[in-house]
Design a protein around this motif. Structure first.
Motif, PDB file in Angstrom:
ATOM      1  N   VAL A  62      20.617  23.445  -6.536  1.00 34.93           N
ATOM      2  CA  VAL A  62      20.317  24.730  -7.173  1.00 34.93           C
ATOM      3  C   VAL A  62      18.948  25.297  -6.811  1.00 34.93           C
ATOM      4  CG1 VAL A  62      21.918  24.346  -9.095  1.00 34.93           C
ATOM      5  CG2 VAL A  62      19.553  23.546  -9.291  1.00 34.93           C
ATOM      6  N   ASN A  63      18.030  24.459  -6.386  1.00 36.61           N
ATOM      7  CA  ASN A  63      16.672  24.913  -6.048  1.00 36.61           C
ATOM      8  C   ASN A  63      16.375  24.734  -4.560  1.00 36.61           C
ATOM      9  OD1 ASN A  63      16.663  22.069  -6.315  1.00 36.61           O
ATOM     10  ND2 ASN A  63      14.454  22.072  -6.681  1.00 36.61           N
ATOM     11  N   LEU A  64      17.391  24.766  -3.716  1.00 34.58           N
ATOM     12  CA  LEU A  64      17.213  24.460  -2.297  1.00 34.58           C
ATOM     13  C   LEU A  64      16.216  25.395  -1.618  1.00 34.58           C
ATOM     14  CD1 LEU A  64      17.886  22.786   0.167  1.00 34.58           C
ATOM     15  CD2 LEU A  64      19.908  24.225   0.533  1.00 34.58           C
ATOM     16  N   ASP A  65      16.308  26.677  -1.863  1.00 32.13           N
ATOM     17  CA  ASP A  65      15.386  27.620  -1.207  1.00 32.13           C
ATOM     18  C   ASP A  65      13.938  27.325  -1.585  1.00 32.13           C
ATOM     19  OD1 ASP A  65      17.474  28.877   0.090  1.00 32.13           O
ATOM     20  OD2 ASP A  65      17.664  30.479  -1.405  1.00 32.13           O
ATOM     21  N   ALA A  66      13.690  27.090  -2.852  1.00 36.29           N
ATOM     22  CA  ALA A  66      12.330  26.768  -3.310  1.00 36.29           C
ATOM     23  C   ALA A  66      11.872  25.429  -2.724  1.00 36.29           C
ATOM     24  CB  ALA A  66      12.272  26.730  -4.834  1.00 36.29           C
ATOM     25  N   ALA A  67      12.777  24.452  -2.671  1.00 33.60           N
ATOM     26  CA  ALA A  67      12.425  23.140  -2.107  1.00 33.60           C
ATOM     27  C   ALA A  67      12.080  23.263  -0.631  1.00 33.60           C
ATOM     28  CB  ALA A  67      13.571  22.151  -2.312  1.00 33.60           C
ATOM     29  N   LYS A  68      12.832  24.086   0.120  1.00 31.09           N
ATOM     30  CA  LYS A  68      12.529  24.291   1.536  1.00 31.09           C
ATOM     31  C   LYS A  68      11.177  24.969   1.714  1.00 31.09           C
ATOM     32  CE  LYS A  68      17.161  24.437   3.548  1.00 31.09           C
ATOM     33  NZ  LYS A  68      18.172  25.295   4.218  1.00 31.09           N
ATOM     34  N   ALA A  69      10.896  25.970   0.895  1.00 36.56           N
ATOM     35  CA  ALA A  69       9.624  26.685   1.006  1.00 36.56           C
ATOM     36  C   ALA A  69       8.446  25.754   0.712  1.00 36.56           C
ATOM     37  CB  ALA A  69       9.611  27.886   0.052  1.00 36.56           C
ATOM     38  N   GLU A  70       8.553  24.975  -0.345  1.00 45.52           N
ATOM     39  CA  GLU A  70       7.465  24.036  -0.691  1.00 45.52           C
ATOM     40  C   GLU A  70       7.350  22.930   0.350  1.00 45.52           C
ATOM     41  OE1 GLU A  70       5.069  24.229  -3.108  1.00 45.52           O
ATOM     42  OE2 GLU A  70       5.934  26.242  -3.306  1.00 45.52           O
ATOM     43  N   SER A  71       8.475  22.477   0.886  1.00 46.80           N
ATOM     44  CA  SER A  71       8.459  21.422   1.901  1.00 46.80           C
ATOM     45  C   SER A  71       7.840  21.924   3.201  1.00 46.80           C
ATOM     46  CB  SER A  71       9.869  20.897   2.146  1.00 46.80           C
ATOM     47  OG  SER A  71      10.323  20.222   0.991  1.00 46.80           O
ATOM     48  N   ASP A  72       8.070  23.191   3.543  1.00 49.63           N
ATOM     49  CA  ASP A  72       7.433  23.765   4.728  1.00 49.63           C
ATOM     50  C   ASP A  72       5.914  23.733   4.584  1.00 49.63           C
ATOM     51  OD1 ASP A  72       9.818  24.255   6.056  1.00 49.63           O
ATOM     52  OD2 ASP A  72       9.897  26.382   5.482  1.00 49.63           O
ATOM     53  N   LYS A  73       5.427  24.102   3.403  1.00 52.96           N
ATOM     54  CA  LYS A  73       3.981  24.052   3.149  1.00 52.96           C
ATOM     55  C   LYS A  73       3.469  22.626   3.253  1.00 52.96           C
ATOM     56  CE  LYS A  73       4.091  27.844  -0.207  1.00 52.96           C
ATOM     57  NZ  LYS A  73       3.919  28.143  -1.638  1.00 52.96           N
ATOM     58  N   LEU A  74       4.186  21.708   2.654  1.00 55.93           N
ATOM     59  CA  LEU A  74       3.788  20.298   2.664  1.00 55.93           C
ATOM     60  C   LEU A  74       3.783  19.750   4.091  1.00 55.93           C
ATOM     61  CD1 LEU A  74       3.124  17.781   0.947  1.00 55.93           C
ATOM     62  CD2 LEU A  74       5.568  17.403   0.710  1.00 55.93           C
ATOM     63  N   SER A  78       0.791  -1.233   0.000  1.00 53.64           N
ATOM     64  CA  SER A  78       0.000   0.000   0.000  1.00 53.64           C
ATOM     65  C   SER A  78       0.823   1.283   0.000  1.00 53.64           C
ATOM     66  CB  SER A  78      -0.988   0.004   1.169  1.00 53.64           C
ATOM     67  OG  SER A  78      -1.840  -1.108   1.084  1.00 53.64           O
ATOM     68  N   HIS A  79       1.937   1.286  -0.715  1.00 58.30           N
ATOM     69  CA  HIS A  79       2.759   2.488  -0.851  1.00 58.30           C
ATOM     70  C   HIS A  79       3.018   2.789  -2.325  1.00 58.30           C
ATOM     71  CE1 HIS A  79       3.561   2.529   3.418  1.00 58.30           C
ATOM     72  NE2 HIS A  79       4.003   1.281   3.365  1.00 58.30           N
ATOM     73  N   ASN A  80       3.354   4.042  -2.579  1.00 64.84           N
ATOM     74  CA  ASN A  80       3.846   4.453  -3.891  1.00 64.84           C
ATOM     75  C   ASN A  80       4.864   5.568  -3.686  1.00 64.84           C
ATOM     76  OD1 ASN A  80       2.242   6.801  -3.396  1.00 64.84           O
ATOM     77  ND2 ASN A  80       1.818   7.021  -5.563  1.00 64.84           N
ATOM     78  N   SER A  81       5.423   6.034  -4.758  1.00 65.07           N
ATOM     79  CA  SER A  81       6.320   7.178  -4.732  1.00 65.07           C
ATOM     80  C   SER A  81       5.847   8.157  -5.792  1.00 65.07           C
ATOM     81  CB  SER A  81       7.756   6.734  -5.031  1.00 65.07           C
ATOM     82  OG  SER A  81       8.576   7.871  -5.218  1.00 65.07           O
ATOM     83  N   ALA A  82       5.735   9.417  -5.385  1.00 60.41           N
ATOM     84  CA  ALA A  82       5.309  10.460  -6.314  1.00 60.41           C
ATOM     85  C   ALA A  82       6.100  11.729  -6.032  1.00 60.41           C
ATOM     86  CB  ALA A  82       3.819  10.733  -6.157  1.00 60.41           C
ATOM     87  N   SER A  83       6.523  12.389  -7.087  1.00 61.99           N
ATOM     88  CA  SER A  83       7.284  13.634  -6.918  1.00 61.99           C
ATOM     89  C   SER A  83       6.381  14.724  -6.350  1.00 61.99           C
ATOM     90  CB  SER A  83       7.882  14.068  -8.252  1.00 61.99           C
ATOM     91  OG  SER A  83       6.873  14.211  -9.234  1.00 61.99           O
ATOM     92  N   ALA A  84       6.984  15.569  -5.496  1.00 60.85           N
ATOM     93  CA  ALA A  84       6.262  16.702  -4.921  1.00 60.85           C
ATOM     94  C   ALA A  84       6.951  18.024  -5.252  1.00 60.85           C
ATOM     95  CB  ALA A  84       6.153  16.534  -3.403  1.00 60.85           C
ATOM     96  N   VAL A  85       8.285  18.023  -5.279  1.00 53.82           N
ATOM     97  CA  VAL A  85       9.080  19.205  -5.620  1.00 53.82           C
ATOM     98  C   VAL A  85      10.217  18.732  -6.518  1.00 53.82           C
ATOM     99  CG1 VAL A  85      10.531  21.075  -4.740  1.00 53.82           C
ATOM    100  CG2 VAL A  85       8.580  20.281  -3.383  1.00 53.82           C
ATOM    101  N   LEU A  86      10.432  19.455  -7.608  1.00 54.99           N
ATOM    102  CA  LEU A  86      11.463  19.068  -8.573  1.00 54.99           C
ATOM    103  C   LEU A  86      12.294  20.265  -9.010  1.00 54.99           C
ATOM    104  CD1 LEU A  86       9.210  16.896 -10.908  1.00 54.99           C
ATOM    105  CD2 LEU A  86      10.957  16.046  -9.343  1.00 54.99           C
TER     106      LEU A  86
END
Length: 144
Positions: free
Chosen positions: A113-125, A58-66
């Motif tokens: 290269v996208n660390l700041d954006a990844a952190k911001a989106e991960s905070d929301k998530l 009952s698991h999968n993997s799906a991208s959330a931030v790229l």
């Protein structure tokens, strides 16, 4: 004519030989607790692949931030999936049915290269998580 063809073949073989396959297990219980990917952080190089391994059901993997230019993925339930890492940056992924339980992880490919954006989106998530609220923060802290 044979020498240039042999040189090209050797060069192509060398490129494929240097790519690594990283394996990430999809688990009900792991070192980091319930509903986790193991490891939750992987450092890879451009051209490597990640194979998500079905250990528990009952698991999968799906991208959330790229990073820019990377292809999104969404594995089917209980499906092992291989994801090519084509762009440098930070990739964040989740298990769709267990996302609210904090089942998420991070892959760093080359320079972040996208660390700041990844952190911001991960905070929301992470705000939508009902447990393991700090799992993405801990994984992102390993990005260098």
């Amino acid at each position: 004519m044979i020498k240039p063809v042999a040189a090209i073949a050797l060069a192509l073989f060398s490129l494929g030989a240097t790519a690594a396959e990283h394996q990430i297990k999809m688990l009900n219980n792991g070192k980091e607790g319930m509903m986790s990917f193991e490891p939750s952080f992987v450092k890879a190089e451009k051209g490597d692949t990640v194979k998500f391994i079905k250990v528990d059901a009952s698991h999968n993997s799906a991208s959330a931030v790229l990073p820019a230019g990377a292809a999104a993925w969404k594995g089917k339930m209980d499906e092992e999936i291989i994801v090519p890492l084509t762009q440098e940056g930070v990739y964040v992924y989740v298990c769709d049915p267990h996302k609210t339980m904090g089942m998420a992880g991070v892959i760093q490919v080359g320079k972040p290269v996208n660390l700041d954006a990844a952190k911001a989106e991960s905070d929301k998530l992470s705000k939508s998580f009902v447990m393991n609220k700090d799992r993405l923060t801990k994984a992102l802290a390993q990005v260098k």
